[in-house]
Enzyme design. Sequence first.
Site, PDB file in Angstrom:
ATOM      1  N   GLN A 150      26.297  39.707  32.733  1.00  0.00           N
ATOM      2  CA  GLN A 150      26.231  38.492  33.542  1.00  0.00           C
ATOM      3  C   GLN A 150      25.019  37.656  33.123  1.00  0.00           C
ATOM      4  O   GLN A 150      23.940  38.196  32.860  1.00  0.00           O
ATOM      5  CB  GLN A 150      26.132  38.842  35.027  1.00  0.00           C
ATOM      6  CG  GLN A 150      27.341  39.590  35.554  1.00  0.00           C
ATOM      7  CD  GLN A 150      27.209  41.100  35.484  1.00  0.00           C
ATOM      8  OE1 GLN A 150      26.517  41.615  34.608  1.00  0.00           O
ATOM      9  NE2 GLN A 150      27.869  41.793  36.396  1.00  0.00           N
ATOM     10  N   ASP A 165      34.535  35.032  36.398  1.00  0.00           N
ATOM     11  CA  ASP A 165      33.906  34.691  37.681  1.00  0.00           C
ATOM     12  C   ASP A 165      32.815  33.648  37.486  1.00  0.00           C
ATOM     13  O   ASP A 165      31.747  33.725  38.104  1.00  0.00           O
ATOM     14  CB  ASP A 165      33.300  35.949  38.327  1.00  0.00           C
ATOM     15  CG  ASP A 165      34.299  37.057  38.543  1.00  0.00           C
ATOM     16  OD1 ASP A 165      35.503  36.778  38.658  1.00  0.00           O
ATOM     17  OD2 ASP A 165      33.877  38.238  38.580  1.00  0.00           O
ATOM     18  N   ASP A 211      29.566  34.403  34.906  1.00  0.00           N
ATOM     19  CA  ASP A 211      28.708  33.996  36.027  1.00  0.00           C
ATOM     20  C   ASP A 211      27.867  32.758  35.712  1.00  0.00           C
ATOM     21  O   ASP A 211      26.675  32.710  36.017  1.00  0.00           O
ATOM     22  CB  ASP A 211      27.794  35.156  36.447  1.00  0.00           C
ATOM     23  CG  ASP A 211      28.545  36.323  37.038  1.00  0.00           C
ATOM     24  OD1 ASP A 211      29.782  36.229  37.158  1.00  0.00           O
ATOM     25  OD2 ASP A 211      27.917  37.339  37.367  1.00  0.00           O
ATOM     26  N   ARG A 218      39.504  35.352  42.388  1.00  0.00           N
ATOM     27  CA  ARG A 218      39.610  36.649  43.057  1.00  0.00           C
ATOM     28  C   ARG A 218      38.487  36.714  44.088  1.00  0.00           C
ATOM     29  O   ARG A 218      37.420  36.114  43.917  1.00  0.00           O
ATOM     30  CB  ARG A 218      39.529  37.807  42.067  1.00  0.00           C
ATOM     31  CG  ARG A 218      38.245  37.877  41.239  1.00  0.00           C
ATOM     32  CD  ARG A 218      38.247  39.109  40.357  1.00  0.00           C
ATOM     33  NE  ARG A 218      37.040  39.190  39.522  1.00  0.00           N
ATOM     34  CZ  ARG A 218      36.708  40.259  38.805  1.00  0.00           C
ATOM     35  NH1 ARG A 218      37.482  41.347  38.828  1.00  0.00           N
ATOM     36  NH2 ARG A 218      35.619  40.259  38.066  1.00  0.00           N
TER      37      ARG A 218
END
Length: 322
Positions: free
Chosen positions: A138, A184, A161, A240
């Site tokens: 990340q 994400d 991220d 999600r």
Amino acid sequence: MRTTLLTLALLCSMAAFSANKYDNPDTLFVARDGTGEFRNVGDAVEVCRAFMDYHKVIFVKKGVYKEKIIIPSWLDNIEIVGEDVEQTIITFDDHANVRLEGTEHAMGTFRTYTMKIEGNGIVLKNITIENNSARLGQAVALHTEGDRLQFIGCRFLGHQDTIYTGKAGTRILFRDCYIEGTTDFIFGPSTVWFEGCTIKSKANSYVTAASTPADIAFGYVFNRCRLIADEGVDKVYLGRPWRPYAHTLFMHCELGSHIRPEGWHNWGNEANEKTARYEEYDNSGPGAAKEQRAPWSRQLTKKEAQGITMERVFSIDNTWKP
């Protein structure tokens, strides 16, 4: 008499010492080549007065600024403006697996930011914020915690991220921005409106991972945005749920063919299907087909969609109309 004069002299000296020549609404200029007042953006932020009751502009000339910047909670009403969005770049390269100096511990996601904004009423225009680390974990480009933030005509570059909207109850507007990432890459609990943005997926994965609290009506609202992907990327979910009550809405958006037919993922937990609030309205493009959408997501009615305005979304504790 002599004592009085000495006291006055001391007070004048202290006042002169404590005066901040930048304590005014004048614009500060930053240039990496040394032609401005500051060579680093962080140095310009540092001289701004705490809890300013006026608007302060920091103008950043074209250049690459390798900096890790915090705009602290005591700074309000600052506007950072780049000279050219593609050539005015603030960049750093931390990622979650970097070892913290002097320890056995990895940095973790939440320390990896290139820019962290804790103050309120901060505006960024026409500038690029980048995390250019290798794909080793990340790596946050922008981390927000302040309220009433605006990002206008900016670029946010990263992998996993890219943007972390890190505090529930805070309100953020992204207008005409470009955002790219892999997994994400837009995540967190804040209430955020994305208007006219381009969202680019660089890998088969997930665009959003909202963690909206159960008692907050709106998480991420994408209005009139365009979702695109790198060549070869063809299996991307809209989102999600990082937390059970995640809220995400895409309306009037153009969804590319890389968006999976089911659209949404439950993060491997069927219980999330009962709580996650995933919605769509009037989207277009090959990724917008409704026939195979996850049955636990919703297609809003026209009446429902007409009631979702920026003013309503941002009316959490008080009304904010940017």
